[in-house]
Design an enzyme around this catalytic site. Structure first.
Site, PDB file in Angstrom:
ATOM      1  CE1 TYR A 115      -9.176  -3.463   0.777  1.00 17.49           C
ATOM      2  CE2 TYR A 115      -8.617  -1.241  -0.222  1.00 17.49           C
ATOM      3  CZ  TYR A 115      -8.058  -2.381   0.426  1.00 17.49           C
ATOM      4  OH  TYR A 115      -7.082  -2.433   0.892  1.00 17.49           O
ATOM      5  CG  ASN A 143      -3.266  -2.699   7.089  1.00 11.49           C
ATOM      6  OD1 ASN A 143      -3.169  -2.322   5.902  1.00 11.49           O
ATOM      7  ND2 ASN A 143      -4.519  -3.254   7.446  1.00 11.49           N
ATOM      8  NE  ARG A 153      -6.049 -12.503   5.179  1.00  9.65           N
ATOM      9  CZ  ARG A 153      -7.129 -11.135   5.432  1.00  9.65           C
ATOM     10  NH1 ARG A 153      -6.659 -10.220   4.181  1.00  9.65           N
ATOM     11  NH2 ARG A 153      -7.791 -11.089   6.302  1.00  9.65           N
ATOM     12  CE  LYS A 186      -3.591  -2.605   2.583  1.00 17.87           C
ATOM     13  NZ  LYS A 186      -4.683  -2.356   3.701  1.00 17.87           N
ATOM     14  CG  HIS A 201      -5.129  -6.359  -0.127  1.00 23.74           C
ATOM     15  ND1 HIS A 201      -6.159  -6.611   0.537  1.00 23.74           N
ATOM     16  CD2 HIS A 201      -5.217  -7.366  -1.139  1.00 23.74           C
ATOM     17  CE1 HIS A 201      -6.930  -7.386  -0.220  1.00 23.74           C
ATOM     18  NE2 HIS A 201      -6.375  -7.983  -1.206  1.00 23.74           N
ATOM     19  CD  GLU A 259      -8.426  -9.361  -3.213  1.00 24.65           C
ATOM     20  OE1 GLU A 259      -7.304  -9.826  -3.118  1.00 24.65           O
ATOM     21  OE2 GLU A 259      -9.219  -9.116  -2.730  1.00 24.65           O
ATOM     22  CB  THR A 312      -7.262  -5.758   9.984  1.00 27.19           C
ATOM     23  OG1 THR A 312      -8.002  -6.981   9.438  1.00 27.19           O
ATOM     24  CG2 THR A 312      -7.521  -4.462   9.271  1.00 27.19           C
ATOM     25  NE  ARG A 335      -2.167  -6.045   7.296  1.00 30.50           N
ATOM     26  CZ  ARG A 335      -3.291  -6.380   6.763  1.00 30.50           C
ATOM     27  NH1 ARG A 335      -3.942  -7.384   7.840  1.00 30.50           N
ATOM     28  NH2 ARG A 335      -3.743  -6.235   5.694  1.00 30.50           N
TER      29      ARG A 335
HETATM   30  O1  CDP Z   1      -6.884  -6.177   5.077  1.00 27.78           O
HETATM   31  P1  CDP Z   1      -7.504  -6.929   5.861  1.00 27.78           P
HETATM   32  O2  CDP Z   1      -8.361  -8.081   5.191  1.00 27.78           O
HETATM   33  O3  CDP Z   1      -6.944  -7.376   7.197  1.00 27.78           O
HETATM   34  O4  CDP Z   1      -8.806  -6.123   6.550  1.00 27.78           O
HETATM   35  P2  CDP Z   1     -10.479  -5.678   6.207  1.00 27.78           P
HETATM   36  O5  CDP Z   1     -11.290  -5.726   7.319  1.00 27.78           O
HETATM   37  O6  CDP Z   1     -10.727  -6.425   5.035  1.00 27.78           O
HETATM   38  O7  CDP Z   1     -10.241  -4.121   5.708  1.00 27.78           O
HETATM   39  C1  CDP Z   1      -9.607  -3.711   4.524  1.00 27.78           C
HETATM   40  C2  CDP Z   1      -8.680  -2.590   4.749  1.00 27.78           C
HETATM   41  O8  CDP Z   1      -9.619  -1.413   5.310  1.00 27.78           O
HETATM   42  C3  CDP Z   1      -7.846  -2.827   5.775  1.00 27.78           C
HETATM   43  O9  CDP Z   1      -6.580  -3.535   5.617  1.00 27.78           O
HETATM   44  C4  CDP Z   1      -7.416  -1.372   6.369  1.00 27.78           C
HETATM   45  O10 CDP Z   1      -6.366  -0.792   5.567  1.00 27.78           O
HETATM   46  C5  CDP Z   1      -8.692  -0.562   6.135  1.00 27.78           C
HETATM   47  N1  CDP Z   1      -9.645  -0.384   7.335  1.00 27.78           N
HETATM   48  C6  CDP Z   1      -9.733   0.899   7.732  1.00 27.78           C
HETATM   49  O11 CDP Z   1      -9.253   1.853   7.248  1.00 27.78           O
HETATM   50  N2  CDP Z   1     -10.687   0.964   9.005  1.00 27.78           N
HETATM   51  C7  CDP Z   1     -11.148  -0.002   9.449  1.00 27.78           C
HETATM   52  N3  CDP Z   1     -11.867   0.212  10.875  1.00 27.78           N
HETATM   53  C8  CDP Z   1     -10.864  -1.327   9.258  1.00 27.78           C
HETATM   54  C9  CDP Z   1     -10.145  -1.492   7.933  1.00 27.78           C
HETATM   55 MG    MG Z   2     -10.358  -8.055   3.931  1.00 22.30          MG
END
Ligand code: CDP
Ligand code: MG
Length: 152
Positions: A49, A112, A85, A9, A115, A126, A91, A102
């Protein structure tokens, strides 16, 4: 063999962490079969997303992910989706275990760094969002016989 999409990112690029993060995936034995520096547009962000577009925090996520160049890559390896992962960690960088990318480099829920696709369907979807088939380079690493047993 399984393929998964990773994105370094914009925070990875701006913080000059690309090399160290890429090294971790190489060290693990994953193969890079596609890689490019690119700019995510708001349209691509919404497709990527899609599951989060309606969330209250989506606008700030879109600003972040479109706020500078990213590196998109496709990694290949046994159980690559879960392996990646697990290497990323939880996350939020504040919750991610030490030893994960992370956990070691991020102190943010949003910024973080990396992705990783969260399952086989997400990976397929994706990879197709970021790469054409011609951009993926099939190859068998010559070191493969020293990475795992023949029956693994
Ligand atoms: O990336 P991951 O699958 O671990 O997390 P996600 O719950 O699918 O969320 C996607 C991305 O959104 C995260 O990697 C964060 O960069 C962002 N995010 C955020 O900005 N605020 C949140 N409360 C949760 C996630
Ligand atoms: Mg996710």
């Amino acid at each position: 063999m399984q393929r998964t999409l990773i994105l370094l990112k914009p925070d990875s690029v701006q913080r000059r962490l690309m090399g160290r993060i890429i090294s971790r995936f190489e060290d693990k034995g994953l193969s890079f079969v596609g890689m490019k520096l690119m700019q995510v547009t708001p349209e691509l962000a919404k497709q990527h997303y899609a599951e989060h577009v309606e969330k209250a925090w989506y606008p700030t996520l879109e600003s972040f992910i479109t706020g500078g160049p990213i590196v998109a890559a496709v990694l290949e390896g046994l159980e690559a989706i879960t392996v990646v992962r697990d290497m990323l960690g939880a996350t939020s960088g504040l919750k991610a275990a030490p030893g994960t990318i992370r956990g070691d480099f991020s102190s943010s829920r949003q910024m973080n760094l990396v992705h990783g696709s969260d399952g086989p369907e997400a990976a397929e979807r994706e990879i197709a969002l970021y790469f054409t088939p011609e951009e993926l380079v099939d190859h068998t690493p010559t070191i493969a016989t020293w990475m795992r047993a023949a029956d693994e």
